[in-house]
Design a protein around this motif. Structure first.
Motif, PDB file in Angstrom:
ATOM      1  N   SER A  50      93.880 105.234  92.789  1.00 13.95           N
ATOM      2  CA  SER A  50      92.500 105.718  92.676  1.00 13.95           C
ATOM      3  C   SER A  50      92.440 107.235  92.778  1.00 13.95           C
ATOM      4  O   SER A  50      91.755 107.901  91.987  1.00 13.95           O
ATOM      5  CB  SER A  50      91.634 105.082  93.766  1.00 13.95           C
ATOM      6  OG  SER A  50      91.609 103.677  93.638  1.00 13.95           O
ATOM      7  N   ILE A  51      93.161 107.784  93.766  1.00 17.81           N
ATOM      8  CA  ILE A  51      93.152 109.242  93.934  1.00 17.81           C
ATOM      9  C   ILE A  51      93.783 109.924  92.729  1.00 17.81           C
ATOM     10  O   ILE A  51      93.258 110.922  92.206  1.00 17.81           O
ATOM     11  CB  ILE A  51      93.889 109.622  95.231  1.00 17.81           C
ATOM     12  CG1 ILE A  51      93.104 109.112  96.445  1.00 17.81           C
ATOM     13  CG2 ILE A  51      94.073 111.132  95.326  1.00 17.81           C
ATOM     14  CD1 ILE A  51      93.850 109.245  97.752  1.00 17.81           C
ATOM     15  N   ALA A  52      94.915 109.380  92.264  1.00 17.07           N
ATOM     16  CA  ALA A  52      95.569 109.974  91.093  1.00 17.07           C
ATOM     17  C   ALA A  52      94.675 109.877  89.859  1.00 17.07           C
ATOM     18  O   ALA A  52      94.555 110.835  89.079  1.00 17.07           O
ATOM     19  CB  ALA A  52      96.905 109.280  90.846  1.00 17.07           C
ATOM     20  N   ALA A  53      94.024 108.718  89.683  1.00 12.54           N
ATOM     21  CA  ALA A  53      93.151 108.543  88.521  1.00 12.54           C
ATOM     22  C   ALA A  53      91.941 109.470  88.594  1.00 12.54           C
ATOM     23  O   ALA A  53      91.555 110.096  87.590  1.00 12.54           O
ATOM     24  CB  ALA A  53      92.693 107.084  88.438  1.00 12.54           C
ATOM     25  N   LEU A  54      91.326 109.576  89.785  1.00 14.01           N
ATOM     26  CA  LEU A  54      90.158 110.448  89.934  1.00 14.01           C
ATOM     27  C   LEU A  54      90.526 111.905  89.678  1.00 14.01           C
ATOM     28  O   LEU A  54      89.799 112.634  88.981  1.00 14.01           O
ATOM     29  CB  LEU A  54      89.577 110.281  91.340  1.00 14.01           C
ATOM     30  CG  LEU A  54      88.335 111.114  91.658  1.00 14.01           C
ATOM     31  CD1 LEU A  54      87.193 110.744  90.717  1.00 14.01           C
ATOM     32  CD2 LEU A  54      87.915 110.925  93.109  1.00 14.01           C
ATOM     33  N   THR A  55      91.664 112.325  90.234  1.00 14.12           N
ATOM     34  CA  THR A  55      92.109 113.703  90.005  1.00 14.12           C
ATOM     35  C   THR A  55      92.368 113.953  88.524  1.00 14.12           C
ATOM     36  O   THR A  55      91.977 114.992  87.971  1.00 14.12           O
ATOM     37  CB  THR A  55      93.387 113.976  90.817  1.00 14.12           C
ATOM     38  OG1 THR A  55      93.140 113.708  92.202  1.00 14.12           O
ATOM     39  CG2 THR A  55      93.832 115.417  90.659  1.00 14.12           C
ATOM     40  N   SER A  56      93.003 112.999  87.872  1.00 16.12           N
ATOM     41  CA  SER A  56      93.290 113.151  86.437  1.00 16.12           C
ATOM     42  C   SER A  56      92.011 113.206  85.618  1.00 16.12           C
ATOM     43  O   SER A  56      91.882 114.025  84.691  1.00 16.12           O
ATOM     44  CB  SER A  56      94.171 111.990  85.964  1.00 16.12           C
ATOM     45  OG  SER A  56      95.389 111.952  86.676  1.00 16.12           O
ATOM     46  N   VAL A  57      91.042 112.350  85.954  1.00 14.92           N
ATOM     47  CA  VAL A  57      89.780 112.335  85.206  1.00 14.92           C
ATOM     48  C   VAL A  57      89.047 113.660  85.349  1.00 14.92           C
ATOM     49  O   VAL A  57      88.538 114.224  84.365  1.00 14.92           O
ATOM     50  CB  VAL A  57      88.900 111.155  85.687  1.00 14.92           C
ATOM     51  CG1 VAL A  57      87.478 111.285  85.142  1.00 14.92           C
ATOM     52  CG2 VAL A  57      89.500 109.836  85.243  1.00 14.92           C
ATOM     53  N   VAL A  58      88.986 114.176  86.588  1.00 15.88           N
ATOM     54  CA  VAL A  58      88.301 115.457  86.806  1.00 15.88           C
ATOM     55  C   VAL A  58      88.998 116.572  86.045  1.00 15.88           C
ATOM     56  O   VAL A  58      88.350 117.411  85.393  1.00 15.88           O
ATOM     57  CB  VAL A  58      88.241 115.773  88.317  1.00 15.88           C
ATOM     58  CG1 VAL A  58      87.686 117.176  88.542  1.00 15.88           C
ATOM     59  CG2 VAL A  58      87.377 114.749  89.039  1.00 15.88           C
ATOM     60  N   LEU A  59      90.328 116.584  86.097  1.00 14.96           N
ATOM     61  CA  LEU A  59      91.070 117.615  85.362  1.00 14.96           C
ATOM     62  C   LEU A  59      90.838 117.498  83.858  1.00 14.96           C
ATOM     63  O   LEU A  59      90.632 118.509  83.168  1.00 14.96           O
ATOM     64  CB  LEU A  59      92.567 117.488  85.669  1.00 14.96           C
ATOM     65  CG  LEU A  59      93.053 118.109  86.975  1.00 14.96           C
ATOM     66  CD1 LEU A  59      94.525 117.802  87.176  1.00 14.96           C
ATOM     67  CD2 LEU A  59      92.831 119.615  86.970  1.00 14.96           C
TER      68      LEU A  59
END
Length: 352
Positions: A267-276
């Motif tokens: 979840s954290i990796a996906a959220l960070t990737s989406v924001v980037l």
């Protein structure tokens, strides 16, 4: 703070990466520590299983050799087991697991150890060797009878020998047939040869010792599944079953924590990737729009005085460039206007 410059966008992307990685590291550390604690408790349960196996080993050694050193080892292993059992109670409270399983395990262990204490106490009463307990008492009374008046009568001597043989056979095999022989023959010996008060008292003590031996043996357990031996064996099986139940209750918690680690990490990796990705897409779109505006500006500047609308550029750096370009257009228009004026004046002078 407005992120309307290339620098601010880069800072934003850097912050997103740093925050995302920081949260990921913190969550990984947190859940890793919890998993380490759970696996340590699982290791404690495995060691408790080993402790139980050691207790069963000491138990069988005592039953085979009748040496109290094995009972002492059994007690030491029991204390270790109880200490480890106490150490896992906070874990069950923390994860709201059924503490009743731990309490039942503790109760079963208490029942197991107390029943084994009774077995040891009863074996000491019977006699750990031929030189103590009821076995020594029976041997002592037999020696007294063999050296007394009964030795003078062949019939009484034969009866006493048959009683001794039945007693030895009973101690070896715990067969009820020999117990009946002991009872019948000792009763006959007491009734037929208990003439004097002294001899009668000795025979009564001898008969009482034989009856106590039979009662103690029956209470002890003729077979492994009877009497006190059967009780503590069943208690040991109960401890094994409940230990497995405690381990089974802990296993879903470990699996749940492992699943949470995966979910939070993804979840954290996906959220960070989406924001980037969103920041990059927005930055790319803004830059592309500004680049198109600049191309259009330079293309039209060849034919007309085209001004750049700085509101459509997005980035502050590009807006600064656009303002400079607009100033250049204004300067060019002023210069061309003055040049046209000068040329008109020169033309008028030539005409005059």
């Amino acid at each position: 703070m407005k992120f309307d410059s290339i620098k601010s966008r880069l800072v934003l992307m850097t912050l997103v990466c740093v925050i995302g990685m920081g949260v990921l590291v913190v969550s990984q550390h947190y859940f890793t520590q919890r998993l380490i604690g759970l696996h340590q408790q699982r290791d404690v349960l495995l060691r408790m299983g080993q402790d139980l196996l050691q207790m069963r080993r000491h138990e069988k050694d005592f039953l085979l050799r009748h040496e109290t050193v094995y009972f002492d080892k059994f007690l030491q292993q029991t204390y270790v087991f109880q200490g480890r059992l106490t150490s896992i109670v906070p874990l069950f409270d923390e994860y709201r697991l059924p503490v009743a399983d731990v309490e039942s395990l503790s109760s079963s262990m208490e029942a197991y150890s107390s029943t084994f204490r009774e077995v040891v106490s009863l074996q000491e009463r019977i006699g750990l060797t031929q030189n103590n307990g009821l076995r020594a008492r029976i041997t002592e009374l037999e020696n007294i009878l063999n050296e007394g008046q009964l030795a003078q009568s062949p019939l009484s001597n034969e009866l006493l020998s048959r009683i001794q043989l039945a007693t030895r056979n009973y101690q070896i095999s715990q067969d009820g047939t020999y117990a009946k022989q002991m009872n019948t023959l000792s009763e006959r010996l007491a009734s037929e040869f208990g003439d004097t008060a002294l001899l009668q008292g000795t025979l009564a003590q001898y008969r009482e010792a034989l009856l106590q031996l039979v009662d103690a043996t029956i209470t002890y357990g003729v077979t492994h599944n009877e009497g006190l031996r059967g009780e503590f064996r069943q208690s040991a099986h109960n401890v094994e079953t409940q230990l497995k139940a405690v381990d089974a209750a802990l296993q879903p918690v470990i699996e749940q924590q492992e699943a949470q680690v995966r979910i939070y990490s993804l979840s954290i990796a996906a959220l960070t990737s989406v924001v980037l990705i969103l920041v990059l897409i927005k930055s790319f779109a803004t830059f592309h729009r500004a680049f198109v505006n600049f191309l259009t500006f330079f293309y039209r500047c060849k034919r007309q005085y085209q001004m750049i609308d700085t509101r459509k550029l997005g980035f502050a750096e590009l807006k600064s460039l656009a303002e400079l370009a607009n100033e250049m257009v204004e300067s060019k228009r002023d210069i061309e206007a003055r040049l046209a004026t000068v040329e008109a004046e020169l033309a008028n002078k030539k005409a005059s």
